[in-house]
Design an enzyme around this catalytic site. Sequence first.
Site, short mmCIF file in Angstrom:
data_model
loop_
_atom_site.label_atom_id
_atom_site.label_comp_id
_atom_site.label_asym_id
_atom_site.label_seq_id
_atom_site.Cartn_x
_atom_site.Cartn_y
_atom_site.Cartn_z
N HIS A 84 -36.43 -17.65 3.23
CA HIS A 84 -36.43 -19.18 2.68
C HIS A 84 -36.58 -20.06 3.83
CE1 HIS A 84 -34.68 -22.49 0.66
NE2 HIS A 84 -34.03 -23.02 1.97
N GLU A 85 -35.50 -19.67 5.05
CA GLU A 85 -35.88 -20.52 6.13
C GLU A 85 -37.05 -20.48 6.65
OE1 GLU A 85 -33.61 -22.54 6.71
OE2 GLU A 85 -32.01 -21.90 5.35
N HIS A 91 -39.68 -22.83 5.16
CA HIS A 91 -39.73 -24.08 5.52
C HIS A 91 -40.59 -24.45 6.78
CE1 HIS A 91 -36.67 -25.78 3.05
NE2 HIS A 91 -35.58 -25.06 3.60
N GLU A 98 -36.44 -27.69 -0.71
CA GLU A 98 -35.78 -26.25 -0.93
C GLU A 98 -36.20 -25.53 -1.97
OE1 GLU A 98 -32.98 -25.51 0.66
OE2 GLU A 98 -33.25 -26.99 2.08
#
Length: 265
Positions: free
Chosen positions: A124-125, A128, A187
């Site tokens: 997920h990070e 980004h 997100e």
Amino acid sequence: MKRVVACMVATLLIAGCKTSPTGRTQYMMYSEQKMNELGVAGFEQIKNEQQIEADVKTNQYVKCIANALIEQLPNQNSKQNWEVVVFRDDSANAFALPGGKIGVHTGLLKVAKDQHQLAAVMGHEVGHVIAQHANERMTQNGLLQAGLQLSNTVMEMNNVQSRNTIMQGLGLGAQVGLTLPFGRSHESEADVIGLNLMAKAGFKPIGAVELWQNMEKLGGDRPMEFLSTHPSPDNRIEKLNSKIAEANSLYKAAQQKGLHPQCRI
């Protein structure tokens, strides 16, 4: 008010138009080099301010997962010299910065129970970063401020009554109607990118759902989703479940390629 809107639209057109990995239109006005410089500088500052975990096994575990994910990144990202640092911090958190930087807090290891769940957060990070959300966010903030300043100037020049009241309304409307949803869209997009990335690397996609179920059990006070930059855990889980079939197909393909990460403490 038509002039106000025209000024804000003109300001938005200054930014460059790109497309995110999920096909969403993006506006970005900073170069990749500039963002990488900011990311590297920010990471160095964090390393100077926070305690770094020295335990060898913990570091090997986190880096094992990071390496598996990085191998599945697009070429321009996978060829970067990524730096992975574990910080001794009790918060259940992780982050990634432009310039190939990944930070993981030791507190996250108490919530992410296995390699699949931790891969969900790290994916997920990293999502980004590859979606250039930091660039997009900086652009948005700059354009928003410029647009509001232009609006105030136009109303002042035209002697618009109740200018201060209107500006306060525009500021609140921009926050609730643009800034906060913009954060939630980032997100949600990072969730999808991360889910597919972990699956391509050979981690079980169900780990992402299990991770957010664990996060939900932590409880704590949260603002209403309408006034939050992050989706609620329930909505996150629902969205991930809706994407799990596609991710499972990617996971099966990874298994056939012999991708079986064995990351353990």
